[in-house]
Design a protein around this motif. Structure first.
Motif, mmCIF file in Angstrom:
data_model
loop_
_atom_site.group_PDB
_atom_site.id
_atom_site.type_symbol
_atom_site.label_atom_id
_atom_site.label_comp_id
_atom_site.label_asym_id
_atom_site.label_seq_id
_atom_site.Cartn_x
_atom_site.Cartn_y
_atom_site.Cartn_z
ATOM 1 N N ASN A 173 -56.389 -53.638 -65.931
ATOM 2 C CA ASN A 173 -55.923 -53.774 -64.563
ATOM 3 C C ASN A 173 -54.428 -53.461 -64.516
ATOM 4 O OD1 ASN A 173 -58.412 -55.033 -63.151
ATOM 5 N ND2 ASN A 173 -58.155 -56.306 -64.977
ATOM 6 N N GLU A 181 -52.300 -53.567 -52.813
ATOM 7 C CA GLU A 181 -53.519 -53.734 -52.028
ATOM 8 C C GLU A 181 -54.287 -52.416 -51.900
ATOM 9 O OE1 GLU A 181 -54.617 -56.557 -51.149
ATOM 10 O OE2 GLU A 181 -52.883 -57.897 -51.192
ATOM 11 N N ALA A 250 -53.281 -56.490 -59.951
ATOM 12 C CA ALA A 250 -54.268 -55.857 -59.078
ATOM 13 C C ALA A 250 -55.529 -55.629 -59.898
ATOM 14 C CB ALA A 250 -53.728 -54.538 -58.541
ATOM 15 N N ARG A 251 -56.629 -56.276 -59.498
ATOM 16 C CA ARG A 251 -57.856 -56.155 -60.283
ATOM 17 C C ARG A 251 -58.577 -54.850 -59.912
ATOM 18 N NH1 ARG A 251 -62.959 -60.258 -61.414
ATOM 19 N NH2 ARG A 251 -63.280 -59.523 -63.544
ATOM 20 N N THR A 252 -57.991 -53.769 -60.389
ATOM 21 C CA THR A 252 -58.568 -52.445 -60.149
ATOM 22 C C THR A 252 -59.778 -52.186 -61.038
ATOM 23 O OG1 THR A 252 -56.949 -51.592 -61.737
ATOM 24 C CG2 THR A 252 -56.398 -51.402 -59.387
ATOM 25 N N GLN A 253 -59.829 -52.847 -62.187
ATOM 26 C CA GLN A 253 -60.917 -52.631 -63.169
ATOM 27 C C GLN A 253 -61.121 -51.135 -63.409
ATOM 28 O OE1 GLN A 253 -63.661 -55.250 -60.768
ATOM 29 N NE2 GLN A 253 -64.181 -56.047 -62.795
ATOM 30 N N PHE A 313 -53.544 -62.700 -58.167
ATOM 31 C CA PHE A 313 -54.455 -61.557 -58.252
ATOM 32 C C PHE A 313 -54.699 -60.982 -56.864
ATOM 33 C CE2 PHE A 313 -55.287 -63.013 -62.482
ATOM 34 C CZ PHE A 313 -55.793 -61.917 -63.164
ATOM 35 N N THR A 314 -54.696 -59.663 -56.786
ATOM 36 C CA THR A 314 -55.101 -58.977 -55.562
ATOM 37 C C THR A 314 -56.375 -58.194 -55.857
ATOM 38 O OG1 THR A 314 -53.789 -56.988 -56.041
ATOM 39 C CG2 THR A 314 -52.718 -58.761 -54.795
ATOM 40 N N ASP A 315 -57.134 -57.936 -54.821
ATOM 41 C CA ASP A 315 -58.404 -57.223 -54.961
ATOM 42 C C ASP A 315 -58.338 -55.955 -54.118
ATOM 43 O OD1 ASP A 315 -60.988 -56.636 -55.705
ATOM 44 O OD2 ASP A 315 -61.918 -57.918 -54.186
ATOM 45 N N ASP A 317 -58.670 -52.151 -52.509
ATOM 46 C CA ASP A 317 -59.754 -51.227 -52.200
ATOM 47 C C ASP A 317 -59.796 -50.171 -53.303
ATOM 48 O OD1 ASP A 317 -61.578 -49.477 -51.204
ATOM 49 O OD2 ASP A 317 -60.470 -48.970 -49.375
ATOM 50 N N ARG A 318 -60.917 -50.076 -53.995
ATOM 51 C CA ARG A 318 -60.986 -49.210 -55.179
ATOM 52 C C ARG A 318 -61.420 -47.787 -54.879
ATOM 53 N NH1 ARG A 318 -64.010 -51.346 -60.143
ATOM 54 N NH2 ARG A 318 -65.780 -51.420 -58.717
#
Length: 347
Positions: A173, A181, A250-253, A313-315, A317-318
């Protein structure tokens, strides 16, 4: 009569001598043949001592994976194969370990795929992001026999390495000093990159300004503002205490780590069939177990970063991240004329 008898005796002696010479030659040829075979393949009952190494710290999951693998090989071989395992880069950095396994000075290492691009640039594909949709997709590809054989065969051809097990599954991440964001939040930001061209290009595609910084300097770079962010695995963020200088993750994974545990191929081929089978059986046991552990570790690591470091942590838009990342993979694949092969593997 005496002369005739002497001639007969000489003739018999000569014949006997000739037979002895031929027999000796035959034995010599047979012995050489057997020696040749024994040099090419170790006896299954012979004790084999091997050396394995990784730069990962001993308490990291990847180092634990390598140790568990070597211990299981010892178990499967009934102790005929034994290992000395070096972790934490105690016998060299990533570059020197890679060169050492190629030269045969070290028998086995864990390696990121980026190093393989030195000999096969097509490996840059495996350094791109969003190759895997999720855990199920990752495990289907990695745990399916032969799914990644195209890349495994390339390694054998050059630089002469045999992949004996896959390792990874840790998600990467983005840790930063500002909240993320959307992908547009990276526009113009100074982001740390490793030395690989694939990572540099990825940051540029996202609008960031990548700067090459050694891994051991990331903490100070975030602390001083030389870099505003870095992409790393969650466990690395904890081990290196990046959460002290980066407030947001940022949890982009964007990446589920794919690593190879490789052996010097000449060393591997010198082993008996029984010893090779022991290595394969160990991989069949350890690989799925430790890849599953990597996915399980994500939630635990997030809790540590939140509770001990106060990270937010932010989630994001991937969709935009995925679109730009997959475009990079396709461009590299087209450059090397392997787009069909890559799409067959990862789609």
């Amino acid at each position: 009569m005496k002369m005739n008898s002497l001639k007969k005796l000489v003739g018999v002696s000569s014949a006997v001598a000739l037979i002895l010479v031929l027999t000796a030659c035959g034995n010599a040829n047979g012995t050489n043949s057997n020696n040749s075979n024994s040099q090419n393949e170790t006896n299954s009952g012979e004790s084999i001592e091997l050396v394995a190494a990784t730069i990962n710290p001993s308490d990291s999951l990847l180092a634990e994976t390598l140790v568990a693998f070597t211990e299981e090989i010892e178990n499967q071989s009934d102790g005929q194969i034994t290992f000395t395992v070096h972790t934490g880069g105690t016998v060299g950095n990533a570059s020197s370990l890679y060169q050492s396994v190629i030269s045969g000075d070290i028998d086995m290492i864990y390696s990121d795929t980026g190093w393989f691009a030195e000999h096969n640039p097509v490996f840059d594909i495996l350094s791109t992001n969003y190759l895997f949709e999720d855990q199920g997709h990752y495990e289907t590809i990695v745990n399916s026999d032969g799914k990644l054989s195209y890349f495994e065969d390339l390694l054998i051809e050059s630089p002469g390495l045999k992949n004996v097990m896959f390792a990874g599954g840790l998600e990467r991440n983005i840790i930063s000093t500002f909240p993320i964001e959307t992908a547009s939040d990276l526009e113009g930001r100074a982001m740390r990159s490793g030395g690989s061209s694939a990572e540099m290009e990825w940051w540029r595609n996202l609008g960031a300004n990548p700067t090459t910084i050694d891994f051991n300097e990331v903490y100070s770079a975030l602390q001083t503002g030389v870099a505003e962010g870095s992409q790393n695995s969650l466990d690395a963020m904890i081990e290196q205490r990046f959460g002290e200088v980066g407030e947001y993750v940022a949890r982009t994974q964007h990446n589920l780590t794919l690593g190879f545990i490789v052996m010097n191929n000449d060393r591997y081929e010198s082993l008996s069939d029984e010893h090779k089978e022991a290595i394969q059986q160990a991989a069949d046991i350890i690989q799925p177990e430790y890849i599953a552990k990597a996915f399980e570790q994500a939630d635990e690591s997030m809790d540590v970063l939140i509770d001990e470091f106060g990270v937010t942590f932010t989630d994001p838009d991937r969709e935009e991240f995925i679109e730009k990342s997959r475009l990079q993979m396709e461009e590299i694949a087209e450059e090397h004329d392997v787009l069909d092969i890559v799409e067959d593997i990862f789609n």
